[in-house]
Design a protein around this motif. Structure first.
Motif, PDB file in Angstrom:
ATOM      1  N   VAL A 183       9.782  -3.512  -8.434  1.00  0.00           N
ATOM      2  CA  VAL A 183       9.028  -4.718  -8.788  1.00  0.00           C
ATOM      3  C   VAL A 183       7.530  -4.457  -8.715  1.00  0.00           C
ATOM      4  O   VAL A 183       6.767  -4.840  -9.611  1.00  0.00           O
ATOM      5  CB  VAL A 183       9.428  -5.894  -7.869  1.00  0.00           C
ATOM      6  CG1 VAL A 183       8.494  -7.082  -8.087  1.00  0.00           C
ATOM      7  CG2 VAL A 183      10.870  -6.310  -8.143  1.00  0.00           C
ATOM      8  N   GLN A 184       7.086  -3.769  -7.664  1.00  0.00           N
ATOM      9  CA  GLN A 184       5.661  -3.452  -7.542  1.00  0.00           C
ATOM     10  C   GLN A 184       5.187  -2.544  -8.669  1.00  0.00           C
ATOM     11  O   GLN A 184       4.000  -2.549  -9.024  1.00  0.00           O
ATOM     12  CB  GLN A 184       5.392  -2.804  -6.189  1.00  0.00           C
ATOM     13  CG  GLN A 184       5.529  -3.756  -5.011  1.00  0.00           C
ATOM     14  CD  GLN A 184       5.400  -3.060  -3.671  1.00  0.00           C
ATOM     15  OE1 GLN A 184       4.695  -2.059  -3.547  1.00  0.00           O
ATOM     16  NE2 GLN A 184       6.092  -3.575  -2.668  1.00  0.00           N
ATOM     17  N   ALA A 185       6.132  -1.792  -9.246  1.00  0.00           N
ATOM     18  CA  ALA A 185       5.785  -0.894 -10.353  1.00  0.00           C
ATOM     19  C   ALA A 185       5.940  -1.565 -11.717  1.00  0.00           C
ATOM     20  O   ALA A 185       5.808  -0.901 -12.742  1.00  0.00           O
ATOM     21  CB  ALA A 185       6.637   0.369 -10.294  1.00  0.00           C
ATOM     22  N   GLY A 186       6.241  -2.877 -11.722  1.00  0.00           N
ATOM     23  CA  GLY A 186       6.260  -3.605 -12.988  1.00  0.00           C
ATOM     24  C   GLY A 186       7.606  -4.097 -13.453  1.00  0.00           C
ATOM     25  O   GLY A 186       7.705  -4.725 -14.516  1.00  0.00           O
ATOM     26  N   LYS A 209       6.741   5.478 -14.718  1.00  0.00           N
ATOM     27  CA  LYS A 209       5.424   6.111 -14.768  1.00  0.00           C
ATOM     28  C   LYS A 209       4.559   5.680 -13.575  1.00  0.00           C
ATOM     29  O   LYS A 209       3.862   6.499 -12.973  1.00  0.00           O
ATOM     30  CB  LYS A 209       4.738   5.737 -16.089  1.00  0.00           C
ATOM     31  CG  LYS A 209       3.429   6.424 -16.319  1.00  0.00           C
ATOM     32  CD  LYS A 209       2.905   6.296 -17.753  1.00  0.00           C
ATOM     33  CE  LYS A 209       3.292   5.038 -18.454  1.00  0.00           C
ATOM     34  NZ  LYS A 209       2.669   4.922 -19.786  1.00  0.00           N
ATOM     35  N   ARG A 210       4.622   4.402 -13.208  1.00  0.00           N
ATOM     36  CA  ARG A 210       3.801   3.919 -12.095  1.00  0.00           C
ATOM     37  C   ARG A 210       4.270   4.491 -10.758  1.00  0.00           C
ATOM     38  O   ARG A 210       3.454   4.743  -9.870  1.00  0.00           O
ATOM     39  CB  ARG A 210       3.825   2.395 -12.067  1.00  0.00           C
ATOM     40  CG  ARG A 210       3.096   1.757 -13.256  1.00  0.00           C
ATOM     41  CD  ARG A 210       2.928   0.267 -13.088  1.00  0.00           C
ATOM     42  NE  ARG A 210       2.305  -0.314 -14.272  1.00  0.00           N
ATOM     43  CZ  ARG A 210       2.948  -1.043 -15.173  1.00  0.00           C
ATOM     44  NH1 ARG A 210       4.238  -1.287 -15.026  1.00  0.00           N
ATOM     45  NH2 ARG A 210       2.320  -1.534 -16.218  1.00  0.00           N
ATOM     46  N   ILE A 211       5.573   4.707 -10.612  1.00  0.00           N
ATOM     47  CA  ILE A 211       6.066   5.331  -9.383  1.00  0.00           C
ATOM     48  C   ILE A 211       5.566   6.777  -9.302  1.00  0.00           C
ATOM     49  O   ILE A 211       5.140   7.249  -8.250  1.00  0.00           O
ATOM     50  CB  ILE A 211       7.595   5.252  -9.307  1.00  0.00           C
ATOM     51  CG1 ILE A 211       8.032   3.789  -9.133  1.00  0.00           C
ATOM     52  CG2 ILE A 211       8.135   6.114  -8.159  1.00  0.00           C
ATOM     53  CD1 ILE A 211       9.529   3.572  -9.177  1.00  0.00           C
ATOM     54  N   ARG A 212       5.597   7.482 -10.417  1.00  0.00           N
ATOM     55  CA  ARG A 212       5.055   8.852 -10.452  1.00  0.00           C
ATOM     56  C   ARG A 212       3.572   8.868 -10.083  1.00  0.00           C
ATOM     57  O   ARG A 212       3.123   9.699  -9.294  1.00  0.00           O
ATOM     58  CB  ARG A 212       5.247   9.456 -11.840  1.00  0.00           C
ATOM     59  CG  ARG A 212       4.694  10.877 -11.975  1.00  0.00           C
ATOM     60  CD  ARG A 212       3.749  10.988 -13.159  1.00  0.00           C
ATOM     61  NE  ARG A 212       4.390  10.617 -14.396  1.00  0.00           N
ATOM     62  CZ  ARG A 212       3.726  10.392 -15.529  1.00  0.00           C
ATOM     63  NH1 ARG A 212       2.415  10.503 -15.577  1.00  0.00           N
ATOM     64  NH2 ARG A 212       4.365  10.034 -16.627  1.00  0.00           N
ATOM     65  N   GLU A 213       2.819   7.922 -10.618  1.00  0.00           N
ATOM     66  CA  GLU A 213       1.388   7.857 -10.316  1.00  0.00           C
ATOM     67  C   GLU A 213       1.154   7.606  -8.830  1.00  0.00           C
ATOM     68  O   GLU A 213       0.194   8.123  -8.246  1.00  0.00           O
ATOM     69  CB  GLU A 213       0.738   6.764 -11.169  1.00  0.00           C
ATOM     70  CG  GLU A 213       0.670   7.129 -12.651  1.00  0.00           C
ATOM     71  CD  GLU A 213       0.281   5.959 -13.538  1.00  0.00           C
ATOM     72  OE1 GLU A 213       0.263   4.806 -13.020  1.00  0.00           O
ATOM     73  OE2 GLU A 213       0.022   6.176 -14.739  1.00  0.00           O
ATOM     74  N   GLN A 214       2.037   6.819  -8.194  1.00  0.00           N
ATOM     75  CA  GLN A 214       1.902   6.576  -6.765  1.00  0.00           C
ATOM     76  C   GLN A 214       2.152   7.857  -5.974  1.00  0.00           C
ATOM     77  O   GLN A 214       1.424   8.163  -5.022  1.00  0.00           O
ATOM     78  CB  GLN A 214       2.876   5.479  -6.307  1.00  0.00           C
ATOM     79  CG  GLN A 214       2.688   5.129  -4.846  1.00  0.00           C
ATOM     80  CD  GLN A 214       3.673   4.093  -4.336  1.00  0.00           C
ATOM     81  OE1 GLN A 214       3.840   3.942  -3.127  1.00  0.00           O
ATOM     82  NE2 GLN A 214       4.343   3.385  -5.225  1.00  0.00           N
TER      83      GLN A 214
END
Length: 528
Positions: A183-186, A209-214
């Motif tokens: 959810v935090q990743a969209g 993609k957002r989890i990878r960026e984290q």
């Protein structure tokens, strides 16, 4: 917090309606309610004249919650403890841990390790999710396959192209950790409470993609086009990983490897076996995809409520246990979805299904799978299941006439054992294209016999399922791993310290959530 488990709620509910129901159920004044959170919402369609939601909520109230619970003396009202996950405190690691594979298991192993400050290195043979999507779409349009980046390989794993369905089951702190990170990743917030949540292939890409960026922002490293060729082992201890990255051979030293390679990494299975890693056969399943018009499925499941905006596209799930001892079941049902080409090997054909978040496609599809056991395999070779899958995939490729066109057959023609000559009401969604062929030409007789029996039984449970124009597309061979990389209580491979077989490919998960949780567990073991 107070949990209420059996609220019967109209499809058109709003927050005020929920507050009124909660106040009445708890026998308290409306003003005492501070917050209501839905923790589970299920469509109840048993009575087609009264379709509604069954709901579980958690309520925060002013005053003494225990007093309210005691006053009500109702099994449906209880104290609730919030499920909070705490990232383990890092122990001192000699070397940076390495994760092989960027599906849900590898991704969440990397995330937990990164959040703990362990600076993991993640190696993925395929491309990043954006580049991967372009490769996959090109394959579906043209039939040009990239064997390293496809529906099976690349950032996000196989689940990135199968609707993003999340099988939750009983919630615990690790599952909630995974859901909250999504959810935090969209991902849509309703995955936290829907009984059958999904993210959708179109929205899952950005989430991954957002989890990878984290992971990267926390000191981790993610390398694409990095195909692992060997796990280095000395005296029963992992010492490093060899891999080919962008055409060059490389090596990284490590004493902890999370092996999250997915169920289609057959070349890696072979390499592991040659390195002395213990691998054993595991039951799996093989079958086809079946497509119906989504409008028809909606009417079967929801009757006069079909098309209600709060219900969306209907789904189903069925299991049949035949007298011949085989199980036949539906799997990865995709409302409003498409059947997709999912091979990772040249001149072999396998299918999968996917939906986008809206689930607004014209057809519904699901896998129809027949269980395969050790007695169906030629020998005791640990990789005999892989060979079995490959034979069917090669035969399906030939039956489709090449070019990764899929063999298809109308359901009525399949039941009557005759070749299809024209489509009926249901048109295929599969790309790059289809070719009429009999399923018996590429599936063993005991599989097609079991499918015929099961379809007729399923039609008794769900009248209309055996619709003559429903379309069967084959073959479906990659629903689960045919092997298990055996591990002990420490989650390490038998006899090899520091090697953690993980997720669906290793035989320890059966979906996005269970694979991600297994990745969390392996990360915890590394962190001590």
């Amino acid at each position: 917090m107070i949990k209420i488990t059996d609220l019967v709620v109209a499809l058109t509910y709003d927050l005020k309606m929920l507050e009124d129901m909660v106040a009445k159920r708890l026998h308290i004044e409306h003003s005492r309610i501070e917050r209501i959170s839905i923790t589970k919402r299920t469509v109840n369609a048993r009575n087609k004249e009264d379709i509604h939601f069954d709901m579980t909520v958690v309520v925060c109230i002013s005053g003494d919650e225990n007093e309210v619970i005691a006053m009500n003396r109702n099994k449906s009202i209880s104290q609730e403890t919030e499920l909070i996950y705490t990232v383990p405190t890092i122990k001192k690691l000699k070397e940076r841990p390495v994760i092989v594979g960027c599906g849900p298991a590898g991704m969440f192993a990397a995330l937990i390790l990164a959040q703990a400050g362990a600076r993991p290195i993640l190696l993925e043979r395929g491309l990043d999710v954006d580049s991967r999507k372009r490769k996959v779409l090109n394959f579906w349009r043209t039939g040009i396959l990239d064997t390293q980046t496809n529906v099976q390989f690349g950032e996000g794993g196989a689940g990135a192209f199968s609707d993003g369905k999340l099988k939750i089951g009983q919630k615990n702190c690790r599952k909630m950790k995974v859901l909250n990170e999504f959810v935090q990743a969209g991902a849509p917030p309703e995955i936290l409470y829907l009984s059958k949540p999904h993210i959708g292939t179109d929205r899952l890409n950005d989430t991954v993609k957002r989890i990878r960026e984290q992971v990267i922002s926390l000191g981790g490293e993610v390398r694409f086009k990095a195909t692992v060729t060997e796990i280095l082992i000395k005296d029963g201890q992992v010492t490093g990983v060899r891999f080919e990255e962008k055409g060059k051979n490389s090596e990284v030293s490590t004493d902890n490897v999370v092996l999250a390679i997915g169920h289609s990494a057959r070349d890696t299975f072979e390499s592991l076996l040659n390195s002395g890693v213990y691998i054993e056969q595991k039951p799996f399943a093989v079958g086809v995809r079946i497509e119906h018009a989504q409008e028809m499925i909606d009417k079967i499941q929801y009757g006069g409520f079909a098309g209600h905006p709060e219900l969306g596209a209907a789904d189903y799930k069925m299991v049949v246990h035949l007298q011949n001892g085989r199980g036949v079941y539906t799997f990865c049902m995709c409302p409003g979805g498409t059947v997709v080409a999912a091979t990772s090997e040249e001149n072999r054909l396998t299918t999968n299904g996917m939906s986008e978040f809206a689930r607004d496609g014209r057809n519904a599809n699901t896998a129809l799978l027949v269980t395969i056991g050790k007695n169906d395999l030629d020998n005791d070779d640990p990789l005999a299941g892989c060979a079995f899958q490959r034979r069917i995939e090669a035969a399906a490729f030939a039956a489709g006439g090449g070019g990764y066109k899929a063999p298809v057959q109308r359901l009525e023609d399949f039941l009557q054992k005759r070749k299809t000559t024209a489509f009926g009401d249901v048109l295929p969604t599969y790309l790059p294209g289809t070719e009429f062929a009999e399923l018996d030409s590429f599936l063993p007789e005991y599989i097609t016999h079991s499918l015929r029996q099961a379809i007729l039984e399923m039609d008794q449970w769900m009248p209309g399922f055996a619709y003559p124009d429903a379309l069967l597309t084959g073959a479906e061979t990659r629903s689960s791993s045919p092997v298990r990389i055996t591990r002990g209580d420490s989650l390490e491979a038998i006899g090899i310290k520091g090697l953690y077989p993980c997720g669906e490919g290793a035989g320890y998960a059966g979906g996005i959530i269970s694979a991600a949780v297994d990745g969390v567990l392996c990360a915890e073991q590394i962190l001590g």
